[in-house]
Structures are given as C-alpha cells and as structure tokens.
Design a protein around this motif. Structure first.
Motif, PDB file in Angstrom:
ATOM      1  N   MET A  38       0.839  -1.195   0.000  1.00  0.00           N
ATOM      2  CA  MET A  38       0.000   0.000   0.000  1.00  0.00           C
ATOM      3  C   MET A  38       0.876   1.247   0.000  1.00  0.00           C
ATOM      4  SD  MET A  38      -3.112   0.998   2.584  1.00  0.00           S
ATOM      5  CE  MET A  38      -3.989  -0.482   2.100  1.00  0.00           C
ATOM      6  N   ASP A  39       0.615   2.139  -0.938  1.00  0.00           N
ATOM      7  CA  ASP A  39       1.413   3.359  -1.103  1.00  0.00           C
ATOM      8  C   ASP A  39       0.547   4.558  -0.759  1.00  0.00           C
ATOM      9  OD1 ASP A  39       3.180   5.318  -1.739  1.00  0.00           O
ATOM     10  OD2 ASP A  39       3.231   4.909  -3.904  1.00  0.00           O
ATOM     11  N   ARG A  40       0.934   5.256   0.331  1.00  0.00           N
ATOM     12  CA  ARG A  40       0.246   6.482   0.738  1.00  0.00           C
ATOM     13  C   ARG A  40       1.251   7.615   0.942  1.00  0.00           C
ATOM     14  NH1 ARG A  40      -3.029   4.377   5.905  1.00  0.00           N
ATOM     15  NH2 ARG A  40      -1.026   3.298   6.215  1.00  0.00           N
ATOM     16  N   GLN A  41       2.346   7.564   0.186  1.00  0.00           N
ATOM     17  CA  GLN A  41       3.417   8.524   0.394  1.00  0.00           C
ATOM     18  C   GLN A  41       3.136   9.871  -0.255  1.00  0.00           C
ATOM     19  OE1 GLN A  41       5.991   7.674   2.419  1.00  0.00           O
ATOM     20  NE2 GLN A  41       4.872   5.741   2.690  1.00  0.00           N
ATOM     21  N   THR A  42       2.304   9.893  -1.298  1.00  0.00           N
ATOM     22  CA  THR A  42       2.025  11.140  -2.020  1.00  0.00           C
ATOM     23  C   THR A  42       0.520  11.284  -2.211  1.00  0.00           C
ATOM     24  OG1 THR A  42       2.138  10.116  -4.211  1.00  0.00           O
ATOM     25  CG2 THR A  42       4.210  10.914  -3.263  1.00  0.00           C
ATOM     26  N   PRO A  43       0.027  12.501  -2.418  1.00  0.00           N
ATOM     27  CA  PRO A  43      -1.410  12.670  -2.712  1.00  0.00           C
ATOM     28  C   PRO A  43      -1.859  11.877  -3.933  1.00  0.00           C
ATOM     29  CG  PRO A  43      -0.413  14.781  -2.152  1.00  0.00           C
ATOM     30  CD  PRO A  43       0.715  13.810  -2.266  1.00  0.00           C
ATOM     31  N   HIS A  44      -1.034  11.849  -4.966  1.00  0.00           N
ATOM     32  CA  HIS A  44      -1.379  11.115  -6.181  1.00  0.00           C
ATOM     33  C   HIS A  44      -1.522   9.629  -5.888  1.00  0.00           C
ATOM     34  CE1 HIS A  44      -0.505   8.931  -9.937  1.00  0.00           C
ATOM     35  NE2 HIS A  44      -1.115   9.951 -10.540  1.00  0.00           N
ATOM     36  N   ALA A  45      -0.579   9.059  -5.130  1.00  0.00           N
ATOM     37  CA  ALA A  45      -0.628   7.631  -4.820  1.00  0.00           C
ATOM     38  C   ALA A  45      -1.831   7.295  -3.956  1.00  0.00           C
ATOM     39  CB  ALA A  45       0.672   7.215  -4.129  1.00  0.00           C
ATOM     40  N   THR A  46      -2.177   8.170  -3.006  1.00  0.00           N
ATOM     41  CA  THR A  46      -3.320   7.912  -2.132  1.00  0.00           C
ATOM     42  C   THR A  46      -4.628   7.907  -2.916  1.00  0.00           C
ATOM     43  OG1 THR A  46      -2.205   8.825  -0.192  1.00  0.00           O
ATOM     44  CG2 THR A  46      -4.611   8.795  -0.162  1.00  0.00           C
ATOM     45  N   ALA A  47      -4.857   8.910  -3.759  1.00  0.00           N
ATOM     46  CA  ALA A  47      -6.100   8.970  -4.541  1.00  0.00           C
ATOM     47  C   ALA A  47      -6.197   7.799  -5.506  1.00  0.00           C
ATOM     48  CB  ALA A  47      -6.173  10.292  -5.298  1.00  0.00           C
ATOM     49  N   GLN A  48      -5.099   7.484  -6.167  1.00  0.00           N
ATOM     50  CA  GLN A  48      -5.108   6.371  -7.110  1.00  0.00           C
ATOM     51  C   GLN A  48      -5.322   5.040  -6.396  1.00  0.00           C
ATOM     52  OE1 GLN A  48      -1.403   5.597  -9.223  1.00  0.00           O
ATOM     53  NE2 GLN A  48      -2.559   5.265 -11.105  1.00  0.00           N
ATOM     54  N   GLY A  49      -4.666   4.861  -5.242  1.00  0.00           N
ATOM     55  CA  GLY A  49      -4.832   3.620  -4.500  1.00  0.00           C
ATOM     56  C   GLY A  49      -6.236   3.441  -3.976  1.00  0.00           C
ATOM     57  N   PHE A  50      -6.840   4.522  -3.469  1.00  0.00           N
ATOM     58  CA  PHE A  50      -8.212   4.418  -2.972  1.00  0.00           C
ATOM     59  C   PHE A  50      -9.176   4.031  -4.091  1.00  0.00           C
ATOM     60  CE2 PHE A  50     -12.367   6.431  -2.476  1.00  0.00           C
ATOM     61  CZ  PHE A  50     -12.800   5.816  -1.312  1.00  0.00           C
ATOM     62  N   LEU A  51      -9.106   4.713  -5.236  1.00  0.00           N
ATOM     63  CA  LEU A  51     -10.016   4.411  -6.341  1.00  0.00           C
ATOM     64  C   LEU A  51      -9.816   2.999  -6.854  1.00  0.00           C
ATOM     65  CD1 LEU A  51      -9.837   7.774  -8.344  1.00  0.00           C
ATOM     66  CD2 LEU A  51     -11.696   6.974  -6.863  1.00  0.00           C
ATOM     67  N   SER A  52      -8.573   2.547  -6.941  1.00  0.00           N
ATOM     68  CA  SER A  52      -8.301   1.200  -7.424  1.00  0.00           C
ATOM     69  C   SER A  52      -8.884   0.151  -6.481  1.00  0.00           C
ATOM     70  CB  SER A  52      -6.791   1.009  -7.576  1.00  0.00           C
ATOM     71  OG  SER A  52      -6.497  -0.311  -7.983  1.00  0.00           O
ATOM     72  N   ALA A  53      -8.664   0.320  -5.170  1.00  0.00           N
ATOM     73  CA  ALA A  53      -9.189  -0.652  -4.207  1.00  0.00           C
ATOM     74  C   ALA A  53     -10.713  -0.627  -4.161  1.00  0.00           C
ATOM     75  CB  ALA A  53      -8.597  -0.365  -2.829  1.00  0.00           C
ATOM     76  N   ALA A  54     -11.292   0.575  -4.209  1.00  0.00           N
ATOM     77  CA  ALA A  54     -12.757   0.675  -4.125  1.00  0.00           C
ATOM     78  C   ALA A  54     -13.432   0.097  -5.366  1.00  0.00           C
ATOM     79  CB  ALA A  54     -13.155   2.127  -3.922  1.00  0.00           C
ATOM     80  N   HIS A  55     -12.863   0.307  -6.537  1.00  0.00           N
ATOM     81  CA  HIS A  55     -13.488  -0.179  -7.766  1.00  0.00           C
ATOM     82  C   HIS A  55     -13.355  -1.681  -7.927  1.00  0.00           C
ATOM     83  CE1 HIS A  55     -13.305   4.051  -9.794  1.00  0.00           C
ATOM     84  NE2 HIS A  55     -14.437   3.870  -9.112  1.00  0.00           N
ATOM     85  N   ARG A  56     -12.375  -2.286  -7.287  1.00  0.00           N
ATOM     86  CA  ARG A  56     -12.315  -3.746  -7.333  1.00  0.00           C
ATOM     87  C   ARG A  56     -13.035  -4.391  -6.157  1.00  0.00           C
ATOM     88  NH1 ARG A  56      -6.783  -2.606  -5.885  1.00  0.00           N
ATOM     89  NH2 ARG A  56      -6.309  -3.386  -3.780  1.00  0.00           N
ATOM     90  N   GLY A  57     -13.723  -3.564  -5.334  1.00  0.00           N
ATOM     91  CA  GLY A  57     -14.531  -4.077  -4.242  1.00  0.00           C
ATOM     92  C   GLY A  57     -13.776  -4.387  -2.974  1.00  0.00           C
ATOM     93  N   ASP A  58     -12.524  -4.007  -2.880  1.00  0.00           N
ATOM     94  CA  ASP A  58     -11.727  -4.253  -1.667  1.00  0.00           C
ATOM     95  C   ASP A  58     -11.873  -3.049  -0.740  1.00  0.00           C
ATOM     96  OD1 ASP A  58      -9.994  -5.125   0.225  1.00  0.00           O
ATOM     97  OD2 ASP A  58      -8.182  -5.101  -1.044  1.00  0.00           O
ATOM     98  N   TYR A  59     -13.059  -2.946  -0.113  1.00  0.00           N
ATOM     99  CA  TYR A  59     -13.319  -1.788   0.732  1.00  0.00           C
ATOM    100  C   TYR A  59     -12.529  -1.834   2.037  1.00  0.00           C
ATOM    101  CZ  TYR A  59     -17.131  -1.258  -2.574  1.00  0.00           C
ATOM    102  OH  TYR A  59     -17.857  -1.118  -3.714  1.00  0.00           O
ATOM    103  N   ALA A  60     -12.131  -3.007   2.481  1.00  0.00           N
ATOM    104  CA  ALA A  60     -11.300  -3.103   3.687  1.00  0.00           C
ATOM    105  C   ALA A  60      -9.956  -2.427   3.466  1.00  0.00           C
ATOM    106  CB  ALA A  60     -11.117  -4.567   4.074  1.00  0.00           C
ATOM    107  N   SER A  61      -9.380  -2.603   2.290  1.00  0.00           N
ATOM    108  CA  SER A  61      -8.118  -1.919   1.984  1.00  0.00           C
ATOM    109  C   SER A  61      -8.356  -0.445   1.711  1.00  0.00           C
ATOM    110  CB  SER A  61      -7.442  -2.576   0.777  1.00  0.00           C
ATOM    111  OG  SER A  61      -7.102  -3.923   1.048  1.00  0.00           O
ATOM    112  N   ALA A  62      -9.485  -0.123   1.063  1.00  0.00           N
ATOM    113  CA  ALA A  62      -9.773   1.281   0.768  1.00  0.00           C
ATOM    114  C   ALA A  62      -9.957   2.089   2.035  1.00  0.00           C
ATOM    115  CB  ALA A  62     -11.024   1.377  -0.112  1.00  0.00           C
ATOM    116  N   ALA A  63     -10.398   1.457   3.137  1.00  0.00           N
ATOM    117  CA  ALA A  63     -10.593   2.186   4.397  1.00  0.00           C
ATOM    118  C   ALA A  63      -9.286   2.737   4.946  1.00  0.00           C
ATOM    119  CB  ALA A  63     -11.259   1.268   5.416  1.00  0.00           C
TER     120      ALA A  63
END
Length: 548
Positions: A38-63
């Motif tokens: 999980m990459d949360r080091q930059t604003p870009h990585a956080t937004a991209q990671g959240f959308l990717s996890a949420a769209h594949r249904g992994d809401y536990a990781s998106a949290a």
C-alpha cells in the motif's frame, strides 16, 4: 514572583517529558495492519490507491486511505469499509478526479503542505471540499482523506448515493465484478430490458399518433414518412432511456461514459437511418407524381435520373457525416484529425494526386445528372451493343442488353466517348428494310404491298408516320429496294422491320420473275459475205469459222 515562574516552567518541562515518553497513537488503530504494497506517500498515490481498491470491491483496503481516528476502534473495520464504499459512489457520480493534477511529491503542494485539494461537491447550497491531508505515523509522512472530508461522506451519500441501499440485501453490495457491484449488474439488466420494451411501446404509440395526424392531410408523402420512421424511431427512445436509466446506477465514470457514447451513437445512427429512408420515400413520391401528371416520357426519365444521382450523392454524404460524428467521440481519432489538419497542405496534394481518378469519376456522375446525355430508361448503342439504361450511380452505368446481359460501363465513358442515344429527344424512330430484286420488278406493286402490310398485319406496331419504298441503288444485275417505316419506340421498330421484311419476301416469292437471277444469253454471229472463186466447184460449202 520569580520563584513562582520557575516552578511553572519546571512543571511544563516535566509534563512534556512524560508525554514524549508515551507512545503516539497509530493512524486508524482499529483497522488491521495495511499491506506492505500500500502506497500512501504522495497525494497522487493515495487517490489512485483508494479508487483502485474501491473499484475492485476491496473496501477493507480502501478504508486505510481514510482518516478514521474520530470513530471508535471497535467500529473502524465495519464503518471504514462502509464509508469507503459510499465515498466511491459519491466520487464516481459527482467528481471527476484528475489524478494528473495531484502532487506526486511526498511534501505535497508547496503552497499548502498539509492539504491537497481533490475537488468540490455541492451540498445543500454550499461546496464541500474533498481534501487529502498529510499525517505523521511512526515518523513517516502519510496522505489520507482528511477527517473533515470523511465526516461529510454520509451526508453526501444521502444526497447522491443509491436509494436501493435501504432495501436490498447486503449481498448486492459485497464485492465487485468488472468494477460493478451485484446490484449494479442487476440494475443494468433491468434498465436494458425496460429500455427495449418501452422503446418499442413508445415507437408504436408515436407512429399511431403520427398516422392519425397524417390522415388529416390530402397528400400521401406525410403518411409514407411516418411509416418510414418505423425502426429509426425506436433507437432514440432506447438511447434516451438507456442513458437516463444507467445514470441512477451510480456507475463508475468510465463505465457511464461508455453507455453515454453508446446512446449518442444510437441517436446518430437513427438520424442517418431516417435520412436514408426519407431520401428513398421522397424520390419515389416525386417520381410517381411526375409519372402520373406528366405526359412527356422524356421528362419523367430525366427527373428519375436526376433523383437517382442526387439521392446517391446525399446518401454518400449522410454516411460520411454519420461516420465522422461517430468517430469524433474518441479522443484518439480527434488527435489524429488535428495532426492531419496540421499537415493538410502536403496531405491534400498527395491525396489529390492519388485519388484524382476517383474524384473525377464522382464529379462526372454529378455532371451527368445535370447535363443528362443519358438517362434511366434511354435506349442506347454502346460499343455496337444495343440496350436500355437500367441504373446510374456516381461511378458507373448499368446497360441491360437486348439479350438480358448487363454491361457495366464507367460513367466517364458517356462524357468522353461518342455513343448513340435512340431516345434522347423522342423514342420515335425510323427503320429501313432493304431487298435485292430484279430489274423487271414492279416498284409500285411493292409500295402497294407495303401499305397493305402496315394497314393490316403491322397495324399494332406502325405509328402511321412514315411509309416509303424507293429504289436505293441500281447495280449491274439487281436493284436495291428500301422500304422505310416508323414506330413509336425501338422495341416496336425492331418487330415492325422483321414483320415487313418477312411479308415482302413472301410477296416476292409469289412473283418469282421479280427475284434476282443471273441471265445467260447466246447470240448467233452474222453471216460473212465471201466472193466466189472462179476455180471452185459450184457445190462447194461456204467456209465457216475456224476452229482454233
């Protein structure tokens, strides 16, 4: 007093040392540990990671991309997944996140190093800022959706989230398949079936209403246009219903864009389809009107040719415009078009040289429809072949030969080379029948026989204009007789000539002395006068011709 101030400073120092010795509270301590990837080091990585996890249904990781410290630890796993799912729906429907605009540096935006604005969403007359916030955990800088943003997820979801969440079982909101939750797939099936059924129903009702209105007019064109709308009319209804129905499913923006483009494409296809139907119906209506009101067959053929060529031109233009509108939906095609326009000078020259023959052919088709050296229905002779013009397109002409063969001739032929058009001005023609007869033939008798034939056997074929018999040529042994007759069109003329030729031959057979034949004549030589010889006997035979 100085002694009191010293005690206060000492107490503050001790308190600071005690607080510093206590372990700092971890971010979202109620959630399971995040994965190492999980990459949360930059604003870009956080937004991209959240959308990717949420769209594949992994809401536990998106949290893990949300600041949930205001929620009790025991509720963070369940509540965090719920907030992540709700935030996904809100962002997909109301905010198009431009990832390229977010900072890729760990420090974020130098103008505001603590926050990075993702966008704003209207809510109850105000704009809600969706922001990413920099937090510190174990000495490392992390970026998550700010607490203020997470607190407003529920109100935003109430305003823009799916209404079915209140009464559908939890199964329909668990996991995703190809980026869509089960309830969205179910909604798509319902929308598609409902759109098909409603579009057919609306088409039927619209056509019935249109036919009722069309019956109030005396012309038949509007009735035919209403009937022509069957088929093209259902596509706009289906497209609108599909676009409206899918908008309630809170589909991800890329998926919703696909359905919007499908709806837009269906509308373009429907309009092009109806235009093609309209051209056909309008051309047939005008042609039938001219045929019923005009007594000039040449004018009718002329209009038919013009409408055939112009219809082909408009149909080609309709296909080109419709294809251009369909392709312009795609960014790749638009970029290619811009690149081509940038080099339009060179490309235009190259294309012009390569396609000059094709362009000349198209222009020749348009020129032929205006000048009309040949029209549909004309009877022409091309390359010694006689036939009827059956079809004229922008590039070629189809000639139906008398023996049912079809000649396909380039349209430029009729502008560049000579040909015979037997029905250019009028279909009426003259035809000759030639016969070889003897010098003793009674020509007046042949004239009488021709008149009898035309008044009796050939009455249905002869138009009554011309009937002549003349001696066309006098040769050494025979006469050439030409019988000239007239008919209303080439087909009748052919049959008339054949019938006249047959009957005249029968007439000559009844007078065999008029038939040509070779004469052989022998003529006796005159007697030769010879003086008698004195010594010759009296009973001598006179000398005859010498044999060689």
């Amino acid at each position: 007093m100085m002694h009191t101030d010293g005690r206060a400073w000492m107490a503050l120092l001790v308190m600071g040392l005690v607080l510093g010795a206590l372990p700092s509270q971890a971010l979202n301590s109620g959630l399971p540990p995040p994965s190492a990837a999980m990459d949360r080091q930059t604003p870009h990585a956080t937004a991209q990671g959240f959308l990717s996890a949420a769209h594949r249904g992994d809401y536990a990781s998106a949290a893990h991309y949300l600041d949930l410290d205001f929620i009790p630890k025991a509720q963070q796993p369940e509540r965090g997944a719920q907030l992540a799912r709700r935030l996904k729906f809100v962002l997909d429907r109301k905010l198009s996140i431009d990832l390229s605009a977010l900072s890729k540096a760990p420090e974020g935006d130098p103008a505001d190093p603590r926050f990075d604005l993702v966008g704003t969403i209207p809510l109850d007359g105000a704009n809600v800022s969706v922001r990413l916030q920099r937090v510190t955990q174990d000495g490392a800088l992390l970026w998550v959706f700010s607490e203020s943003t997470v607190r407003l997820v529920d109100p935003l979801f109430e305003a823009y989230g799916p209404r079915v969440a209140e009464w559908l079982p939890p199964f329909f909101f668990s996991g995703t398949v190809l980026g869509l939750e089960p309830w969205q797939w179910l909604g798509l099936l319902v929308v598609l079936l409902a759109s098909v059924g409603l579009s057919l129903l609306l088409e039927k009702v619209s056509l019935a209403f249109g036919l009722r209105l069309a019956r109030w007019t005396s012309i038949e064109l509007d009735d035919q246009l209403v009937v022509a709308g069957k088929g093209p009319l259902r596509l706009p209804f289906f497209a609108v219903l599909l676009a409206v129905g899918t908008s309630f499913l809170l589909l991800p923006r890329p998926t919703q864009t696909v359905f919007n483009r499908v709806s837009y494409s269906l509308i373009i296809v429907a309009v092009a389809w109806f235009i093609l139907r309209f051209l056909r119906v309008f051309a047939d209506f005008i042609q039938n009107r001219v045929n019923s009101e005009s007594r000039d067959p040449a004018r009718a053929r002329s209009l038919r040719t013009q409408f055939a060529v112009l219809r082909a031109v408009f149909e080609a233009a309709t296909y080109v415009v419709a294809a251009a509108l369909l392709l312009m939906q795609f960014e790749v095609v638009r970029n290619v078009g811009v690149s081509l326009l940038a080099s339009a000078g060179i490309a235009g020259i190259v294309i012009g040289l390569a396609a000059q023959k094709s362009i000349a052919t198209l222009l020749a088709g348009i020129q032929l429809s205006i000048t009309q050296p040949v029209r549909i229905g004309d009877q022409v002779v091309v390359e010694t072949e006689f036939g009827t013009v059956e079809e004229i397109t922008l590039t070629y002409v189809v000639l139906r030969v008398w023996d049912q063969r079809r000649m396909v001739i380039p349209i430029t032929y009729f502008l560049d080379k000579p040909f015979q058009n037997w029905s250019k001005v009028s279909p009426e023609l003259l035809g000759a029948v030639t016969l070889q007869v003897d010098y003793s033939t009674d020509v007046d008798a042949l004239r009488g026989e021709l008149k009898r034939i035309l008044d009796n056997e050939a009455k249905a074929l002869w138009d009554g204009r011309v009937q002549t018999v003349v001696v066309l040529e006098a040769q050494d042994r025979t006469l050439t007789i030409r019988a000239l007759v007239s008919a209303a069109n080439p087909d009748r003329l052919f049959e008339l000539r054949a019938l006249v030729r047959e009957k005249l031959v029968i007439f000559l057979r009844a007078h065999p002395q008029w038939l040509p034949f070779t004469r052989t004549e022998s003529r006796q030589a005159p007697p030769v006068q010879v003086d008698p010889q004195p010594d010759a006997p009296q009973d001598a035979t006179p000398p005859g011709p010498r044999a060689s």
